[in-house]
Write an enzyme that holds these catalytic residues in place. Sequence first.
Site, mmCIF file in Angstrom:
data_model
loop_
_atom_site.group_PDB
_atom_site.id
_atom_site.type_symbol
_atom_site.label_atom_id
_atom_site.label_comp_id
_atom_site.label_asym_id
_atom_site.label_seq_id
_atom_site.Cartn_x
_atom_site.Cartn_y
_atom_site.Cartn_z
ATOM 1 N N ASP A 78 3.220 6.596 -18.753
ATOM 2 C CA ASP A 78 2.347 7.729 -19.057
ATOM 3 C C ASP A 78 1.064 7.605 -18.236
ATOM 4 O O ASP A 78 0.642 6.510 -17.868
ATOM 5 C CB ASP A 78 2.012 7.738 -20.548
ATOM 6 C CG ASP A 78 1.398 9.059 -21.003
ATOM 7 O OD1 ASP A 78 1.513 10.060 -20.264
ATOM 8 O OD2 ASP A 78 0.809 9.085 -22.099
ATOM 9 N N ARG B 9 0.836 -1.200 0.000
ATOM 10 C CA ARG B 9 0.000 0.000 0.000
ATOM 11 C C ARG B 9 0.873 1.254 0.000
ATOM 12 O O ARG B 9 1.853 1.353 0.728
ATOM 13 C CB ARG B 9 -0.922 0.023 1.221
ATOM 14 C CG ARG B 9 -1.956 -1.101 1.244
ATOM 15 C CD ARG B 9 -3.001 -0.903 0.148
ATOM 16 N NE ARG B 9 -4.137 -1.798 0.295
ATOM 17 C CZ ARG B 9 -4.290 -2.952 -0.351
ATOM 18 N NH1 ARG B 9 -3.346 -3.362 -1.195
ATOM 19 N NH2 ARG B 9 -5.370 -3.690 -0.166
#
Length: 577
Positions: free
Chosen positions: A374, A322
């Site tokens: 991207d 996480r």
Amino acid sequence: MVQSAPASEIAALILRGFDDYREQFREITDGARARFEQAQWQEAQRASAQRINLYEEKVAETVAGLRAGLADSELLDVERWPIIKSAYIAQIDLRLDDELAETWFNSIFCGLFSHDNISDGTMFVHTTRPSLRAHARAPYTRTYRPGGDLRQALEKIFDDYRFDVPYDDRERDLERIDALLHSNLPDWVCKDPDLAIELIGSVFYRNKGAYLVGRLFTPDEQWPLVFPLLHREDHGIQFDTVITDEAEVSIIFSFTRSYFMVDVPVPAELVAFLKRLLPGKHLAELYTSIGFYKQGKSEFYRALINHLATTDDRFVMAPGVRGMVMSVFTLPGFNTVFKIIKDRFNPSKSVDHATVIQKYQLVKNHDRVGRLADTQQFADFRFPVSKFEPECLAELLEVAPSTVVMEGDVVLIRHCWTERRMTPLNIYLENASEAQTREALNDYGLAIKQLAAANIFPGDMLLKNFGVTRHGRVVFYDYDEICYLTEVNFRYIPEPRFPEDEMSSEPWYSVGPNDVFPEEFPRFLFVDLNQRRLFAKLHGNLYDAKYWQGLQEQIREGKVIDVFPYRRQETPEQLLG
């Protein structure tokens, strides 16, 4: 002066803004040839960033013009927009870039209205254009028929794609490319009298390279074909190699690369041609790769809503450790992760929400050298509650209550980024063979070095912040601590003053906010001692402050790295020049 205007006039004003954007987009793109011929590499980087920013600038300009020239009562009356949309459709029907014009209309609408007003009646949630033009070939290609003599066809290609700068050694390149084609392809293909070579007429430019893109085909089979060209200052143009492998061509069009500069008379037909070469690529990726990233965003969104409507897929938390700043979730059957900023960060993080957004914009504008994923930014996503696993929704509501909001049976996500899903490097290594481990760690080091040479320092270089693509490439994807390499102060750890210093839990030396001590990397990056030793053998110079300082010096001198998005037949050291 505020005035009344019929729907057709408002549509024409929107289209006029689009024409202005397209003209300037073409102007920047058309300069790519001269920048390549004149080896203006820094200018090429600036032009790339300028073209990325152009879209939002022109949307803002068009929205401001509409607001200034039209009364709010008619411009902001959402009931009028289905009529405006119909008038707009009539005006774009004969255009060759009509699908881009639809996306432009959507951007203008979203600049005027809140996302609550989005519907297929007021904007183009679904396109009115055919998804792929049904033409047999792109509108501007050149076809060569070797008739069993590849060398003769190559000579014609060399002639047809000449530059204003001469070839470095035309005969040498002809011999080498001819030999490589015979080496890469089965012998029967090279001798097949029906073999044809079809190349897109426009040259693709990116960073320090130019590319001829097309295909080889017989009546029964086809192969993608790419000729990368380089311009070595004071040496002229050279054909660097030839690529006929689909996986390697796919990497050239990867989501980790900067966008190509290429003249595109008919965007949909060029994308359709590329799609035939690379069937594994989604339309969104292909539009994005040639600079139409907003169209890529539209195609992505349409694919997403179609996936949700036609499958039982539900959002789950993405695998991996996480994050301290971001929360990441995904759809198992859709190769994308969705990233949101948490309301509260781990105390060890010194960034804020605005800084995180700036970091993602930095990545958007910078040369990604094949090592940065991207992203696309979205606002006000709405999904049915039924599309979330309960544990996923509960976690998102807990960590980002200002971003993830319940509205009845709908989940509103006010802001997020989408990014290609990859296997986190730490998870990949848990199940990797010895050979795979060596290859992945070597590529991890290369990724860090190539980013550094492009003036990017990842900041947090832990394995969990890198991913492995389906082609086995290692890519960085955690951007909250990313910065320019030249902003970092690389230092050696001072010698201890007393024996007790080495036993102290606190450093015996001052540490500035931008100070980095590469000697500390081994224990921070690797818990596994075998991985630590292997990485030291492969990339031990990353632990030396002098290595980083040397790169900084070359960057400040204005040198631009060569990073090749393909395997070269010859393997010289990467050059800074």
